[in-house]
Design a protein around this motif. Structure first.
Motif, PDB file in Angstrom:
ATOM      1  N   VAL A 273       0.852  -1.188   0.000  1.00 20.68           N
ATOM      2  CA  VAL A 273       0.000   0.000   0.000  1.00 20.68           C
ATOM      3  C   VAL A 273       0.887   1.237   0.000  1.00 20.68           C
ATOM      4  O   VAL A 273       1.780   1.369   0.846  1.00 20.68           O
ATOM      5  N   TRP A 274       0.606   2.139  -0.928  1.00 21.61           N
ATOM      6  CA  TRP A 274       1.281   3.433  -0.967  1.00 21.61           C
ATOM      7  C   TRP A 274       0.265   4.537  -0.680  1.00 21.61           C
ATOM      8  O   TRP A 274      -0.729   4.662  -1.399  1.00 21.61           O
ATOM      9  N   SER A 275       0.519   5.314   0.362  1.00 16.09           N
ATOM     10  CA  SER A 275      -0.264   6.524   0.619  1.00 16.09           C
ATOM     11  C   SER A 275       0.439   7.673  -0.082  1.00 16.09           C
ATOM     12  O   SER A 275       1.603   7.971   0.216  1.00 16.09           O
ATOM     13  N   LEU A 276      -0.281   8.334  -1.004  1.00 15.52           N
ATOM     14  CA  LEU A 276       0.346   9.310  -1.895  1.00 15.52           C
ATOM     15  C   LEU A 276      -0.361  10.656  -1.859  1.00 15.52           C
ATOM     16  O   LEU A 276      -1.591  10.723  -1.935  1.00 15.52           O
ATOM     17  N   TYR A 277       0.438  11.698  -1.765  1.00 15.62           N
ATOM     18  CA  TYR A 277      -0.078  13.056  -1.889  1.00 15.62           C
ATOM     19  C   TYR A 277       0.640  13.692  -3.069  1.00 15.62           C
ATOM     20  O   TYR A 277       1.730  14.251  -2.940  1.00 15.62           O
ATOM     21  N   VAL A 278       0.031  13.570  -4.238  1.00 12.97           N
ATOM     22  CA  VAL A 278       0.648  14.029  -5.480  1.00 12.97           C
ATOM     23  C   VAL A 278       0.758  15.553  -5.470  1.00 12.97           C
ATOM     24  O   VAL A 278      -0.164  16.240  -5.017  1.00 12.97           O
ATOM     25  N   PRO A 279       1.878  16.097  -5.952  1.00 16.24           N
ATOM     26  CA  PRO A 279       2.013  17.559  -6.009  1.00 16.24           C
ATOM     27  C   PRO A 279       0.839  18.223  -6.718  1.00 16.24           C
ATOM     28  O   PRO A 279       0.267  17.667  -7.662  1.00 16.24           O
TER      29      PRO A 279
ATOM     30  N   ALA B 240       8.639  -7.354 -11.694  1.00 12.84           N
ATOM     31  CA  ALA B 240       9.406  -8.291 -10.886  1.00 12.84           C
ATOM     32  C   ALA B 240       8.509  -9.271 -10.141  1.00 12.84           C
ATOM     33  O   ALA B 240       8.910 -10.396  -9.856  1.00 12.84           O
ATOM     34  N   ASN B 241       7.277  -8.832  -9.824  1.00  5.93           N
ATOM     35  CA  ASN B 241       6.337  -9.669  -9.081  1.00  5.93           C
ATOM     36  C   ASN B 241       4.927  -9.430  -9.614  1.00  5.93           C
ATOM     37  O   ASN B 241       4.147  -8.697  -9.019  1.00  5.93           O
ATOM     38  N   PRO B 242       4.587 -10.038 -10.746  1.00  3.34           N
ATOM     39  CA  PRO B 242       3.297  -9.757 -11.398  1.00  3.34           C
ATOM     40  C   PRO B 242       2.081 -10.081 -10.546  1.00  3.34           C
ATOM     41  O   PRO B 242       1.013  -9.500 -10.767  1.00  3.34           O
ATOM     42  N   GLU B 243       2.203 -10.986  -9.586  1.00  2.00           N
ATOM     43  CA  GLU B 243       1.062 -11.370  -8.755  1.00  2.00           C
ATOM     44  C   GLU B 243       0.921 -10.499  -7.508  1.00  2.00           C
ATOM     45  O   GLU B 243       0.017 -10.728  -6.695  1.00  2.00           O
ATOM     46  N   GLN B 244       1.768  -9.492  -7.351  1.00  2.00           N
ATOM     47  CA  GLN B 244       1.719  -8.651  -6.158  1.00  2.00           C
ATOM     48  C   GLN B 244       0.393  -7.893  -6.071  1.00  2.00           C
ATOM     49  O   GLN B 244      -0.031  -7.249  -7.033  1.00  2.00           O
ATOM     50  N   ALA B 245      -0.249  -7.975  -4.920  1.00  2.00           N
ATOM     51  CA  ALA B 245      -1.410  -7.117  -4.647  1.00  2.00           C
ATOM     52  C   ALA B 245      -0.866  -5.760  -4.231  1.00  2.00           C
ATOM     53  O   ALA B 245      -0.220  -5.636  -3.184  1.00  2.00           O
ATOM     54  N   LEU B 246      -1.098  -4.745  -5.068  1.00  2.12           N
ATOM     55  CA  LEU B 246      -0.502  -3.422  -4.856  1.00  2.12           C
ATOM     56  C   LEU B 246      -1.562  -2.354  -5.041  1.00  2.12           C
ATOM     57  O   LEU B 246      -2.365  -2.418  -5.971  1.00  2.12           O
ATOM     58  N   ALA B 247      -1.545  -1.366  -4.137  1.00  2.00           N
ATOM     59  CA  ALA B 247      -2.511  -0.267  -4.212  1.00  2.00           C
ATOM     60  C   ALA B 247      -1.790   1.062  -4.103  1.00  2.00           C
ATOM     61  O   ALA B 247      -1.038   1.295  -3.140  1.00  2.00           O
ATOM     62  N   LEU B 248      -2.009   1.928  -5.081  1.00  7.74           N
ATOM     63  CA  LEU B 248      -1.594   3.324  -4.996  1.00  7.74           C
ATOM     64  C   LEU B 248      -2.839   4.118  -4.618  1.00  7.74           C
ATOM     65  O   LEU B 248      -3.796   4.172  -5.388  1.00  7.74           O
ATOM     66  N   VAL B 249      -2.830   4.714  -3.450  1.00  4.48           N
ATOM     67  CA  VAL B 249      -4.043   5.375  -2.967  1.00  4.48           C
ATOM     68  C   VAL B 249      -3.712   6.783  -2.502  1.00  4.48           C
ATOM     69  O   VAL B 249      -2.614   7.058  -2.043  1.00  4.48           O
ATOM     70  N   GLY B 250      -4.705   7.675  -2.640  1.00  5.14           N
ATOM     71  CA  GLY B 250      -4.497   9.007  -2.106  1.00  5.14           C
ATOM     72  C   GLY B 250      -5.054  10.105  -2.978  1.00  5.14           C
ATOM     73  O   GLY B 250      -5.910   9.901  -3.833  1.00  5.14           O
ATOM     74  N   ASP B 251      -4.522  11.297  -2.734  1.00  2.42           N
ATOM     75  CA  ASP B 251      -4.934  12.518  -3.417  1.00  2.42           C
ATOM     76  C   ASP B 251      -4.018  12.703  -4.627  1.00  2.42           C
ATOM     77  O   ASP B 251      -2.855  13.072  -4.477  1.00  2.42           O
ATOM     78  N   PHE B 252      -4.569  12.457  -5.829  1.00  2.00           N
ATOM     79  CA  PHE B 252      -3.767  12.544  -7.046  1.00  2.00           C
ATOM     80  C   PHE B 252      -3.778  13.949  -7.644  1.00  2.00           C
ATOM     81  O   PHE B 252      -3.027  14.227  -8.581  1.00  2.00           O
ATOM     82  N   ASN B 253      -4.619  14.839  -7.165  1.00  2.00           N
ATOM     83  CA  ASN B 253      -4.685  16.204  -7.689  1.00  2.00           C
ATOM     84  C   ASN B 253      -4.823  16.238  -9.208  1.00  2.00           C
ATOM     85  O   ASN B 253      -4.259  17.097  -9.893  1.00  2.00           O
ATOM     86  N   ILE B 254      -5.613  15.283  -9.727  1.00  2.00           N
ATOM     87  CA  ILE B 254      -5.934  15.232 -11.146  1.00  2.00           C
ATOM     88  C   ILE B 254      -7.409  14.880 -11.277  1.00  2.00           C
ATOM     89  O   ILE B 254      -7.911  14.011 -10.551  1.00  2.00           O
TER      90      ILE B 254
END
Length: 286
Positions: free
Chosen positions: A111-117, A147-161
């Motif tokens: 999980v990535w918590s992201l605050y995009v510029p 590198a890991n195609p089966e990885q459960a991955l989430a980019l989440v947050g305020d993308f300002n788009i």
């Protein structure tokens, strides 16, 4: 797993309602943005009393991201590969990194918590920084999933788009005049599909805003925009069973100008991809 993202716009001001929301909605993992404090200033107590572990990345009274989880948090990262920095009047690859990204591993889910510029204005150096930041994030994500195609991955947050015109209910945001709706920003958002990600909320909630400016009665007039997202890898997208945008959190005393976005994940489907083929994927371009 119930995963939520929320730009809280100062956690010290809104810690009570943030924790109350997490408990009331039975949230397992809450990614927060714009916490506006250093780690030593973060109000850990109420979260810990509610049963959450917390990781925080903040450098000053601006920006800042955090993740609260009922499950153990491991492999904490405060930047992604190639992440650019920014400072007024400071150009070049050695510009200081801002507190805009926090990546963790929770029960096998990245999980990535992201605050995009923000970008600030068309032609502003901050917009170039925003586009560079997004490109680096896409590249880093693509490399991780390659590198890991089966990885459960989430980019989440305020993308300002604001990806689509239907996501823009604010008459003051106009293409050709404003950021958030420029072709370059939208292209940068859609490019995450090339990295193997999809918007996992939109197939279940095609329309709805996540942010209303405090000024000029924007919320009562419903002049909002959709800028908060949960983008997921194929494995994560296949595990989504429900989604919600919690508009009522914009009401009441001292609300954030953003509201939480939430998804339910079927834990039994997070380890392996259940989809038969790519046609089963929720699409980001609709």
């Amino acid at each position: 797993m119930r995963l939520a993202t929320w730009n809280v716009n100062s956690i010290r001001t809104r810690v009570t309602r943030t924790v109350e929301f997490a408990v009331r909605e039975d949230v397992d993992v809450l990614a927060m943005q714009e916490i506006k404090c250093k780690p030593e200033q973060f109000p850990y107590g109420p979260f810990e009393e509610a049963g959450y572990h917390v990781e925080v990345h903040g450098l000053n009274q601006w920006n800042g991201v955090a993740i609260a989880s009922r499950l153990p948090i491991t492999d904490v990262q405060t930047s992604f590969a190639g992440m650019p920095g920014f400072a007024k009047g400071h150009e070049g690859p050695d510009a200081p990194l801002e507190a805009r990204a926090l990546g963790v591993l929770i029960d096998g889910v990245r999980v990535w918590s992201l605050y995009v510029p923000n970008g600030r204005a068309l032609g502003d150096p901050h917009l170039a920084y925003k586009l560079h930041w997004l490109e680096a994030l896409k590249t880093a994500t693509a490399a991780e999933l390659a590198a890991n195609p089966e990885q459960a991955l989430a980019l989440v947050g305020d993308f300002n788009i604001i990806p689509f015109d239907k996501d823009n209910g604010d008459p003051d945001i106009v293409e050709g005049v404003s950021t958030h709706v420029s072709p370059e920003e939208r292209q940068a958002f859609f490019a995450f599909a090339d990295a193997g990600l999809t918007d996992v909320v939109r197939p279940l909630i095609p329309e709805g805003f996540t942010y209303w400016d405090y000024q000029r009665l924007k919320f009562p007039r419903n002049e909002g925009v959709r800028i908060d997202f949960i983008l997921g890898s194929k494995t994560l997208a296949d595990a989504v069973t429900a989604a919600s945008i919690h508009r009522d959190e914009r009401k009441g005393e001292q609300p954030s100008d953003h509201v939480p976005v939430l998804v339910d994940l079927d834990d039994s489907r997070l380890g392996t991809s259940a989809a038969e083929d790519d046609d089963d994927l929720p699409m980001i371009f609709s």
